[in-house]
Design an enzyme around this catalytic site. Structure first.
Site, PDB file in Angstrom:
ATOM      1  N   ASP A   1       0.843  -1.207   0.000  1.00  0.00           N
ATOM      2  CA  ASP A   1       0.000   0.000   0.000  1.00  0.00           C
ATOM      3  C   ASP A   1       0.874   1.252   0.000  1.00  0.00           C
ATOM      4  O   ASP A   1       2.093   1.176  -0.047  1.00  0.00           O
ATOM      5  CB  ASP A   1      -0.931  -0.016   1.216  1.00  0.00           C
TER       6      ASP A   1
ATOM      7  N   HIS B   1       1.818  -8.854  -4.279  1.00  0.00           N
ATOM      8  CA  HIS B   1       0.759  -7.929  -3.879  1.00  0.00           C
ATOM      9  C   HIS B   1       1.436  -6.589  -3.583  1.00  0.00           C
ATOM     10  O   HIS B   1       1.795  -6.283  -2.455  1.00  0.00           O
ATOM     11  CB  HIS B   1       0.040  -8.466  -2.639  1.00  0.00           C
TER      12      HIS B   1
ATOM     13  N   ASP C   1       1.572 -17.259  -6.174  1.00  0.00           N
ATOM     14  CA  ASP C   1       2.194 -16.121  -6.855  1.00  0.00           C
ATOM     15  C   ASP C   1       1.127 -15.414  -7.678  1.00  0.00           C
ATOM     16  O   ASP C   1       1.145 -15.418  -8.911  1.00  0.00           O
ATOM     17  CB  ASP C   1       3.353 -16.586  -7.735  1.00  0.00           C
TER      18      ASP C   1
ATOM     19  N   GLU D   1       2.361 -10.594  -0.430  1.00  0.00           N
ATOM     20  CA  GLU D   1       2.616  -9.168  -0.264  1.00  0.00           C
ATOM     21  C   GLU D   1       4.089  -8.952   0.063  1.00  0.00           C
ATOM     22  O   GLU D   1       4.815  -9.890   0.418  1.00  0.00           O
ATOM     23  CB  GLU D   1       1.740  -8.563   0.838  1.00  0.00           C
TER      24      GLU D   1
END
Length: 570
Positions: free
Chosen positions: A177, A495, A541, A550
């Site tokens: 993020d 991710h 994956d 992530e």
């Protein structure tokens, strides 16, 4: 009936062939000349069929089967094979039946991957352009300048009411993020500082080609400074408390940073973030003392650390509870929590660092009163181990006690290697696997092993740290090198918002993914189908798999600490 029986026979034969498929699992990046050379064979007993040849085709000594081990969770049988003394740098080919695996032996085997794992932090910088000269195809324009950040209602004070605009630029994006979190930033820097202080000459020479590379400060410290400067802006100058995170109310979509539109806030001050801040600022003040490129920083960091420690002591129950805060304040915040209901470990780490910086016995008393009963693997939520390792290295008042606790810990870790499936302390217990396991259960214990190898029993524990490294780099059930951009098989779809949105096929190089996670917390929400529920094979994956795929700065920091220490020894 004959057709049915034939179909059953063919299906059974095909199933048997699938089960008997031969695989060779090895470190895909490279072995150091003086480490053991071990591979794991699955699908057949390699006795009599395994060969090792050098790059000229010469057959070398017959490898030795160390043991046969069954998977703790299935009937899969594995053969742990010692290839012998391949100490001469070069390229070797291991062959079992019709399967081959190339392995490299070099004193520089870990150098490129070490630089990439550290360069990752440059690529994760926020608020500045990531320039082509330093990032190549991963260049991008500046975004999230964070010069117009609002005080969230949960963070308001008399001097800074809700809606007050503050400036909090720079820092690293935390994970997949775009938010910035004090708890995880402090832990990440703290882990890497440990490795730096044990290998200063190595880091002085390490060139990661970043904008600051031309100054007199090691690139490593320049990179830490980029995040430390942001962390300083997260302290309320009026009282010394530290905001828990800088965040949008909700996670952004999988878009580039420049396309993000949500308002960003600093949210509630927390006791854990403030103690963590105090610890890493005290550490930084000691390390940057007298630094010509950053004059005045050491003094500023020390003052900030002292002020933060006092605030945290005065607010011992100011824990970050996002659910409660979101019920009380608007806008509700739904991003990463880094919540923790016990601050004794953070207090111990902070007191330790402040004592090592100042020599003030008040901090020694604080550390003595909050010291851990046993050495526990350091993670962002349990940082006492960072303080314990600082005592071991310092030789100070608590050193002997912490060294004893560390010894108990590493003896237990090392013992797991003896009968393991992949010749490593990591990987044979169900509790080894879970969210971020490759960092928290594999890399960090290996760093503790290296500390013990230096301060407890020189030469005894380094090989076990190398074994965990081999696991991450390919000697594991799925045959992944779990670091992007390295090895013959590495994650392509982590991710990670930027890697997903930038239009470039390959993700950022040098990123450690979380790893196998039998919890599969992303399965229901993302509609994912895991190929296996086995703890050590529960990995996907695929981009939506935030539970296993992530990336995060604390995980990469753990890998930097491990790889840099091992590379430095060469």
């Amino acid at each position: 009936m004959k057709k049915i029986l034939l179909s059953i026979f063919v299906a059974a034969a095909l199933s048997a062939q699938a089960q008997q498929k031969v695989t060779i699992r090895a470190n895909q990046v490279g072995y150091l000349p003086n480490q053991e050379k071990v591979v794991v064979v699955e699908g057949t007993n390699p006795k009599g069929s395994i060969t090792v040849r050098n790059d000229k085709g010469k057959k070398l000594a017959t490898p030795t089967i160390l043991r046969t081990v069954k998977s703790p969770w299935s009937d899969k049988e594995r053969y742990v094979v010692d290839l012998g003394l391949l100490n001469t740098p070069g390229l070797y080919t291991v062959k079992v039946k019709d399967q081959t695996q190339e392995i490299t032996v070099s004193p520089d085997a870990l150098h490129d991957i070490t630089k990439a794992t550290l360069k990752f932090f440059y690529l994760m910088r926020s608020g500045v352009p990531i320039e082509k000269e330093y990032a190549g195809v991963y260049e991008r324009p500046a975004a999230h300048l964070d010069t117009h950040v609002l005080i969230h209602p949960s963070a308001e004070s008399e001097q800074r009411p809700a809606g007050t605009v503050i400036s909090a630029p720079f820092g690293w994006y935390d994970a997949g993020d775009f938010n910035k979190y004090i708890v995880n930033s402090a832990f990440s820097i703290g882990v890497m500082f440990l490795a730096y202080e044990e290998n200063k000459d190595y880091f002085k020479r390490l060139d990661t080609h970043i904008p600051e590379s031309g100054n007199s400060t090691p690139d490593f410290l320049d990179e830490m400074m980029f995040n430390l400067r942001w962390m300083l802006t997260m302290q309320d100058p009026n009282d010394g408390g530290v905001y828990h995170k800088l965040t949008t109310p909700n996670f952004e979509g999988f878009i580039m940073p420049v396309d993000c539109q949500q308002q960003r806030y600093v949210v509630a001050k927390s006791v854990t973030a403030t103690f963590d801040f105090a610890a890493v600022m005290a550490q930084a003040a000691r390390i940057f003392k007298g630094n010509a490129d950053y004059p005045g920083f050491a003094s500023q960091a020390q003052q900030a650390a002292v002020k933060a420690f006092e605030w945290a002591k005065e607010h011992p129950t100011a824990f970050y509870n996002q659910m409660a805060l979101s019920r009380q304040y608007q806008p509700a915040v739904n991003t990463g929590t880094y919540g923790d209901g016990n601050a004794q470990d953070e207090r111990f780490w902070a007191a330790t660092e402040l004592y090592l910086l100042t020599g003030d016995n008040a901090y020694l008393n604080e550390a003595t009163q909050t010291k851990p009963k046993a050495f526990v693997t350091p993670t962002w939520g349990m940082v006492a181990g960072l303080g314990a390792l600082e005592w071991v290295a310092s030789g100070g008042e608590l050193a002997a006690e912490m060294k004893s606790k560390l010894t108990d810990y590493v003896e237990q870790v090392a013992a797991r290697s003896t009968n393991s499936s992949f010749n490593a302390p990591f990987g044979d217990r169900k509790e080894d696997f879970g969210w971020g396991c490759l960092a928290e259960q594999c890399c960090i214990p290996a760093v503790a092993l290296l500390m013990a190898d230096k301060y407890v029993s020189p030469g005894k524990y380094r090989k076990f740290a190398l074994q965990n490294m081999d696991y991450i780099l390919g000697r594991n059930p799925l045959g992944y090198c779990y670091v992007t951009g390295f090895g013959q098989k590495s994650p392509m779809h982590p991710h990670h918002r930027i890697s997903e949105a930038d239009g470039i096929t390959a993700p950022f190089p040098g990123m450690l993914v979380g790893g196998p996670n039998p919890g599969q917390q992303d399965k229901a929400s993302s509609g994912l189908t895991y190929a296996s529920d086995l703890p050590d094979e529960s990995y996907l994956d695929e981009m939506p798999s935030y539970a296993s795929n992530e990336i995060a700065i604390n995980w990469n920091a753990s890998l930097v600490a491990l790889l840099a220490w091992l590379d430095a020894a060469q």
